[in-house]
Write a protein that holds these residues in place. Structure first.
Motif, short mmCIF file in Angstrom:
data_model
loop_
_atom_site.label_atom_id
_atom_site.label_comp_id
_atom_site.label_asym_id
_atom_site.label_seq_id
_atom_site.Cartn_x
_atom_site.Cartn_y
_atom_site.Cartn_z
N ARG A 49 -34.70 -39.50 -8.24
CA ARG A 49 -33.36 -39.25 -8.78
C ARG A 49 -33.48 -39.14 -10.30
O ARG A 49 -33.14 -40.09 -11.02
CB ARG A 49 -32.41 -40.37 -8.39
N PRO A 50 -33.97 -38.02 -10.80
CA PRO A 50 -34.26 -37.90 -12.24
C PRO A 50 -33.10 -38.27 -13.16
O PRO A 50 -33.32 -38.82 -14.23
CB PRO A 50 -34.65 -36.43 -12.41
N ARG A 51 -31.89 -38.02 -12.76
CA ARG A 51 -30.75 -38.34 -13.63
C ARG A 51 -30.55 -39.84 -13.79
O ARG A 51 -29.85 -40.28 -14.69
CB ARG A 51 -29.47 -37.71 -13.11
N ASP A 52 -31.15 -40.64 -12.90
CA ASP A 52 -30.98 -42.09 -12.97
C ASP A 52 -31.95 -42.76 -13.93
O ASP A 52 -31.78 -43.93 -14.26
CB ASP A 52 -31.14 -42.71 -11.58
N GLY A 53 -32.97 -42.07 -14.37
CA GLY A 53 -33.94 -42.64 -15.29
C GLY A 53 -33.55 -42.39 -16.73
O GLY A 53 -32.66 -41.60 -17.04
N ALA A 54 -34.22 -43.08 -17.63
CA ALA A 54 -33.92 -42.93 -19.06
C ALA A 54 -34.11 -41.49 -19.52
O ALA A 54 -33.29 -40.96 -20.29
CB ALA A 54 -34.82 -43.87 -19.88
N PHE A 55 -35.17 -40.85 -19.04
CA PHE A 55 -35.41 -39.47 -19.43
C PHE A 55 -34.32 -38.55 -18.87
O PHE A 55 -33.91 -37.60 -19.51
CB PHE A 55 -36.79 -39.00 -18.98
N GLY A 56 -33.87 -38.85 -17.67
CA GLY A 56 -32.80 -38.05 -17.07
C GLY A 56 -31.50 -38.16 -17.84
O GLY A 56 -30.80 -37.16 -18.05
N PHE A 57 -31.17 -39.38 -18.27
CA PHE A 57 -29.95 -39.56 -19.06
C PHE A 57 -30.04 -38.80 -20.39
O PHE A 57 -29.10 -38.13 -20.80
CB PHE A 57 -29.68 -41.04 -19.34
N LEU A 58 -31.18 -38.89 -21.04
CA LEU A 58 -31.36 -38.19 -22.30
C LEU A 58 -31.32 -36.67 -22.09
O LEU A 58 -30.70 -35.94 -22.87
CB LEU A 58 -32.67 -38.60 -22.98
N ALA A 59 -31.94 -36.20 -21.03
CA ALA A 59 -31.90 -34.77 -20.72
C ALA A 59 -30.46 -34.31 -20.47
O ALA A 59 -30.07 -33.22 -20.90
CB ALA A 59 -32.77 -34.47 -19.50
N GLN A 60 -29.67 -35.13 -19.80
CA GLN A 60 -28.27 -34.78 -19.55
C GLN A 60 -27.50 -34.68 -20.87
O GLN A 60 -26.69 -33.76 -21.05
CB GLN A 60 -27.62 -35.80 -18.62
N LEU A 61 -27.74 -35.60 -21.80
CA LEU A 61 -27.09 -35.53 -23.11
C LEU A 61 -27.46 -34.23 -23.83
O LEU A 61 -26.60 -33.57 -24.43
CB LEU A 61 -27.49 -36.72 -23.97
N LEU A 62 -28.73 -33.87 -23.78
CA LEU A 62 -29.17 -32.64 -24.43
C LEU A 62 -28.55 -31.41 -23.77
O LEU A 62 -28.20 -30.44 -24.45
CB LEU A 62 -30.70 -32.55 -24.41
N THR A 63 -28.39 -31.45 -22.46
CA THR A 63 -27.77 -30.33 -21.74
C THR A 63 -26.31 -30.18 -22.12
O THR A 63 -25.82 -29.07 -22.32
CB THR A 63 -27.92 -30.54 -20.22
N VAL A 64 -25.61 -31.30 -22.24
CA VAL A 64 -24.20 -31.27 -22.68
C VAL A 64 -24.12 -30.73 -24.10
O VAL A 64 -23.27 -29.88 -24.42
CB VAL A 64 -23.55 -32.66 -22.56
N ALA A 65 -25.02 -31.19 -24.98
CA ALA A 65 -25.04 -30.68 -26.36
C ALA A 65 -25.33 -29.19 -26.39
O ALA A 65 -24.73 -28.44 -27.17
CB ALA A 65 -26.07 -31.44 -27.19
N ALA A 66 -26.21 -28.74 -25.51
CA ALA A 66 -26.54 -27.31 -25.44
C ALA A 66 -25.32 -26.49 -25.02
O ALA A 66 -25.05 -25.43 -25.58
CB ALA A 66 -27.69 -27.06 -24.47
N GLY A 67 -24.60 -27.00 -24.04
CA GLY A 67 -23.38 -26.31 -23.60
C GLY A 67 -22.36 -26.21 -24.72
O GLY A 67 -21.72 -25.18 -24.90
#
Length: 113
Positions: A49-67
């Protein structure tokens, strides 16, 4: 961005930094063995569940910033959003795979996630 929003982000980043320092302390502990280190790495990466790990959370933040960057600067050929999306992909794909391989090398009998 309002001063209040910037203050909230700074406070959240400070909390995250404290949490990361605690994780670093755990990773540096003399009592940590290979299997425990592998378990901690798996927690950070969470392959199942990649979104549940620290890297997943950071990746999600970067994706939101990209949007958001894409909406703020449309037509700039992804000058801002492209690198942010690429960084998010590296965290979940490239870094994630490297962490998974390291965890497996430390504890081949551990979780297969």
């Amino acid at each position: 961005m309002t001063r209040t929003a910037l203050d909230r982000i700074r406070a959240c980043a400070g909390i995250a930094a404290l949490a990361m320092q605690q994780i670093e302390d755990e990773l540096s502990a003399d009592t940590l063995d290979a299997r425990q280190l592998a378990g901690l790495l798996r927690e950070l990466q969470h392959a199942a569940r990649p979104r549940d790990g620290a890297f997943g959370f950071l990746a999600q933040l970067l994706t939101v910033a990209a949007g958001r960057a894409e909406r703020l600067a449309p037509g700039r050929d992804g000058d801002a959003c492209g690198p942010l999306r690429e960084a998010a992909a590296h965290l979940t794909a490239t870094a994630g795979l490297c962490i998974h391989r390291a965890a497996c090398a430390l504890d081949s009998g551990g979780e297969s996630s």
